[in-house]
Design a protein around this motif. Structure first.
Motif, PDB file in Angstrom:
ATOM      1  N   PHE A 102       6.626  -3.075  -7.595  1.00 33.82           N
ATOM      2  CA  PHE A 102       5.551  -2.864  -8.019  1.00 33.82           C
ATOM      3  C   PHE A 102       5.217  -0.998  -7.984  1.00 33.82           C
ATOM      4  CE2 PHE A 102       5.208  -7.027  -5.237  1.00 33.82           C
ATOM      5  CZ  PHE A 102       4.288  -6.746  -5.646  1.00 33.82           C
ATOM      6  N   PHE A 103       4.474  -0.080  -8.248  1.00 28.07           N
ATOM      7  CA  PHE A 103       4.229   1.250  -8.427  1.00 28.07           C
ATOM      8  C   PHE A 103       3.234   1.559  -8.346  1.00 28.07           C
ATOM      9  CE2 PHE A 103       8.638   0.748 -10.069  1.00 28.07           C
ATOM     10  CZ  PHE A 103       9.163   2.372 -10.575  1.00 28.07           C
ATOM     11  N   ASP A 104       3.159   2.695  -7.579  1.00 26.14           N
ATOM     12  CA  ASP A 104       1.812   3.723  -7.180  1.00 26.14           C
ATOM     13  C   ASP A 104       1.714   4.487  -8.647  1.00 26.14           C
ATOM     14  OD1 ASP A 104      -0.346   5.252  -6.753  1.00 26.14           O
ATOM     15  OD2 ASP A 104       1.039   6.123  -5.347  1.00 26.14           O
ATOM     16  N   MET A 105       1.210   3.649  -9.484  1.00 27.63           N
ATOM     17  CA  MET A 105       0.798   4.429 -10.863  1.00 27.63           C
ATOM     18  C   MET A 105      -0.066   5.829 -11.395  1.00 27.63           C
ATOM     19  SD  MET A 105       2.653   3.153 -12.930  1.00 27.63           S
ATOM     20  CE  MET A 105       2.878   3.490 -14.247  1.00 27.63           C
ATOM     21  N   GLU A 106      -0.580   6.283  -9.998  1.00 29.11           N
ATOM     22  CA  GLU A 106      -1.477   7.733  -9.757  1.00 29.11           C
ATOM     23  C   GLU A 106      -0.168   8.397  -9.581  1.00 29.11           C
ATOM     24  OE1 GLU A 106      -5.359   7.198  -7.310  1.00 29.11           O
ATOM     25  OE2 GLU A 106      -5.600   5.026  -8.183  1.00 29.11           O
ATOM     26  N   ASP A 107       0.134   7.931  -8.840  1.00 27.19           N
ATOM     27  CA  ASP A 107       1.358   9.406  -8.273  1.00 27.19           C
ATOM     28  C   ASP A 107       2.605   9.098  -8.974  1.00 27.19           C
ATOM     29  OD1 ASP A 107       2.676  11.756  -7.505  1.00 27.19           O
ATOM     30  OD2 ASP A 107       1.776  11.523  -5.565  1.00 27.19           O
ATOM     31  N   LEU A 108       3.286   8.616  -9.596  1.00 26.41           N
ATOM     32  CA  LEU A 108       3.887   8.709  -9.892  1.00 26.41           C
ATOM     33  C   LEU A 108       5.517   9.037  -9.304  1.00 26.41           C
ATOM     34  CD1 LEU A 108       5.424   6.222 -12.041  1.00 26.41           C
ATOM     35  CD2 LEU A 108       5.780   8.105 -13.381  1.00 26.41           C
ATOM     36  N   PRO A 109       6.108   7.619  -8.445  1.00 21.96           N
ATOM     37  CA  PRO A 109       6.992   8.554  -7.018  1.00 21.96           C
ATOM     38  C   PRO A 109       8.942   8.863  -8.094  1.00 21.96           C
ATOM     39  CG  PRO A 109       7.081   5.750  -7.424  1.00 21.96           C
ATOM     40  CD  PRO A 109       6.166   6.911  -8.879  1.00 21.96           C
ATOM     41  N   LEU A 110       8.717   9.657  -8.373  1.00 25.01           N
ATOM     42  CA  LEU A 110       9.878  10.453  -8.960  1.00 25.01           C
ATOM     43  C   LEU A 110      11.008  10.869  -7.527  1.00 25.01           C
ATOM     44  CD1 LEU A 110       8.450  12.139 -12.549  1.00 25.01           C
ATOM     45  CD2 LEU A 110       9.754   9.858 -12.225  1.00 25.01           C
ATOM     46  N   ASP A 111      11.915  10.555  -8.030  1.00 27.06           N
ATOM     47  CA  ASP A 111      12.677  10.541  -7.026  1.00 27.06           C
ATOM     48  C   ASP A 111      12.569  10.158  -5.646  1.00 27.06           C
ATOM     49  OD1 ASP A 111      14.677  12.238  -9.120  1.00 27.06           O
ATOM     50  OD2 ASP A 111      12.907  13.799  -9.280  1.00 27.06           O
ATOM     51  N   GLN A 164       0.887  -0.891  -0.267  1.00 25.47           N
ATOM     52  CA  GLN A 164      -0.201   0.082  -0.148  1.00 25.47           C
ATOM     53  C   GLN A 164       0.963   1.042   0.206  1.00 25.47           C
ATOM     54  OE1 GLN A 164      -3.765  -0.218   0.164  1.00 25.47           O
ATOM     55  NE2 GLN A 164      -3.441  -1.705  -0.192  1.00 25.47           N
ATOM     56  N   TRP A 165       0.513   1.887  -0.582  1.00 24.16           N
ATOM     57  CA  TRP A 165       1.204   3.827  -0.608  1.00 24.16           C
ATOM     58  C   TRP A 165       0.282   4.483  -0.817  1.00 24.16           C
ATOM     59  CZ3 TRP A 165       5.288   5.200   1.131  1.00 24.16           C
ATOM     60  CH2 TRP A 165       5.458   7.131   0.568  1.00 24.16           C
ATOM     61  N   ASN A 166      -0.636   5.863   0.332  1.00 26.69           N
ATOM     62  CA  ASN A 166      -0.973   7.208   0.423  1.00 26.69           C
ATOM     63  C   ASN A 166      -2.516   6.296   0.555  1.00 26.69           C
ATOM     64  OD1 ASN A 166       0.789   8.725   0.434  1.00 26.69           O
ATOM     65  ND2 ASN A 166       0.658   9.515  -1.668  1.00 26.69           N
ATOM     66  N   GLY A 167      -2.842   4.830   1.603  1.00 29.49           N
ATOM     67  CA  GLY A 167      -3.793   4.367   0.607  1.00 29.49           C
ATOM     68  C   GLY A 167      -4.496   3.417  -0.234  1.00 29.49           C
ATOM     69  N   ARG A 168      -3.799   2.970  -0.642  1.00 31.37           N
ATOM     70  CA  ARG A 168      -3.932   2.561  -1.862  1.00 31.37           C
ATOM     71  C   ARG A 168      -3.049   1.487  -2.251  1.00 31.37           C
ATOM     72  NH1 ARG A 168      -3.648   7.939  -4.166  1.00 31.37           N
ATOM     73  NH2 ARG A 168      -1.276   8.332  -5.588  1.00 31.37           N
ATOM     74  N   PRO A 169      -3.650   0.510  -3.046  1.00 35.38           N
ATOM     75  CA  PRO A 169      -2.905  -0.584  -3.148  1.00 35.38           C
ATOM     76  C   PRO A 169      -1.977  -0.281  -4.556  1.00 35.38           C
ATOM     77  CG  PRO A 169      -4.664  -1.145  -3.936  1.00 35.38           C
ATOM     78  CD  PRO A 169      -4.597   0.206  -3.374  1.00 35.38           C
ATOM     79  N   MET A 170      -1.014  -0.536  -4.225  1.00 31.96           N
ATOM     80  CA  MET A 170       0.402  -0.430  -5.493  1.00 31.96           C
ATOM     81  C   MET A 170      -0.347  -1.441  -6.580  1.00 31.96           C
ATOM     82  SD  MET A 170       4.010   0.492  -4.018  1.00 31.96           S
ATOM     83  CE  MET A 170       4.087   0.814  -2.486  1.00 31.96           C
ATOM     84  N   ILE A 171       0.430  -1.130  -7.650  1.00 24.33           N
ATOM     85  CA  ILE A 171       0.183  -2.169  -9.229  1.00 24.33           C
ATOM     86  C   ILE A 171       1.752  -3.233  -9.485  1.00 24.33           C
ATOM     87  CG2 ILE A 171      -0.728  -1.911 -11.174  1.00 24.33           C
ATOM     88  CD1 ILE A 171      -3.038  -2.203  -9.550  1.00 24.33           C
ATOM     89  N   PRO A 172       1.227  -4.205  -9.690  1.00 23.47           N
ATOM     90  CA  PRO A 172       2.547  -4.998 -10.109  1.00 23.47           C
ATOM     91  C   PRO A 172       2.839  -4.960 -11.292  1.00 23.47           C
ATOM     92  CG  PRO A 172       0.430  -6.532  -9.035  1.00 23.47           C
ATOM     93  CD  PRO A 172       0.233  -5.050  -9.350  1.00 23.47           C
ATOM     94  N   ILE A 173       4.336  -4.109 -11.352  1.00 26.38           N
ATOM     95  CA  ILE A 173       4.319  -4.308 -12.769  1.00 26.38           C
ATOM     96  C   ILE A 173       4.705  -4.971 -13.799  1.00 26.38           C
ATOM     97  CG2 ILE A 173       4.609  -2.202 -14.090  1.00 26.38           C
ATOM     98  CD1 ILE A 173       2.875  -0.932 -12.911  1.00 26.38           C
TER      99      ILE A 173
END
Length: 226
Positions: free
Chosen positions: A84-93, A51-60
């Motif tokens: 896994f990634f949070d694709m709603e808010d791309l975690p750059l840097d 989870q990140w920011n209350g939503r599941p991360m996606i297995p890319i």
């Protein structure tokens, strides 16, 4: 072509790297879920999607290591990894664990399919093909122990670099990172994930994501866009 430029190209040929290149879909999915996939993943019994920011991360991307025809040394002790990634808010840097996560497994025994989160991506299984001739991009080549100045000073030499050396831009494990905007960096590079049209996975504007594993096992990532 000058002798110096020809020597540079000859040296570069000795530094080409093998890589495992991914092809998405086009065949019947295997019955074993602990194989290589885009956007589908397994985990230990009781594990859930991170989870990140209350939503599941996606297995890319899920990579089964023994399916790879070429395996980087730093991955050889692993059996399977899942990105896994949070694709709603791309975690750059952001560091590992903040909006993106790579899970490592030393065995595939007992791994079970994870729940599938709502996503716009199309899960597809992966087949891998080995290549032997992956070359660095122009800017990353400057960090190699060769005299790139000799190519800059010789039009025939720089043309030969462009015509005869390819940095493969598919999703791949090993090889060199395929740059889009400039030097990516070669140290500890493990794999890249391309924008995959069949999957519906796009990094920004048709970008590329790069993943690096330090000797102590720490992961980092970067991304470039058109």
């Amino acid at each position: 072509m000058t002798p110096a430029a020809r020597k540079c190209l000859d040296q570069l040929r000795t530094l080409l790297r093998p890589a495992s290149v991914a092809t998405a879909g086009g065949f019947r999915p295997p019955s074993d879920p602990a194989t290589s996939w885009f956007c589908r993943a397994v985990g230990q019994p009781g594990e859930s999607l991170p989870q990140w920011n209350g939503r599941p991360m996606i297995p890319i991307l899920q990579i089964r290591i023994d399916e790879l025809p070429y395996v980087p040394e730093q991955l050889a002790q692993l059996a399977l990894i899942v990105v896994f990634f949070d694709m709603e808010d791309l975690p750059l840097d952001r560091p590992h664990g903040e909006g993106w996560l790579i899970r490592e497994y030393t065995s595939t025994d007992g791994l079970v399919p994870l729940p599938q989160a709502e996503q716009a991506f199309k899960p597809l299984p992966i087949r891998w093909t080995r290549i032997e001739d992956d070359a660095p991009g122009w800017e990353d080549a400057w960090s190699l122990p060769i005299n790139m100045d000799a190519l800059v000073a010789d039009d025939a030499g720089s043309d030969a670099f462009s015509d005869n050396f390819e940095c493969h831009d598919q999703t791949k494990v090993g090889g060199y990172p395929a740059d889009i905007q400039g030097a990516v960096g070669l140290e500890d590079f493990m794999f890249q994930i391309n924008s995959e049209d069949r999957v519906g996975l796009i990094w920004g504007a048709s970008g590329m994501a790069y993943f690096f594993r330090l000797p102590d096992g720490t992961w980092r990532w970067s991304c470039q866009f058109d």
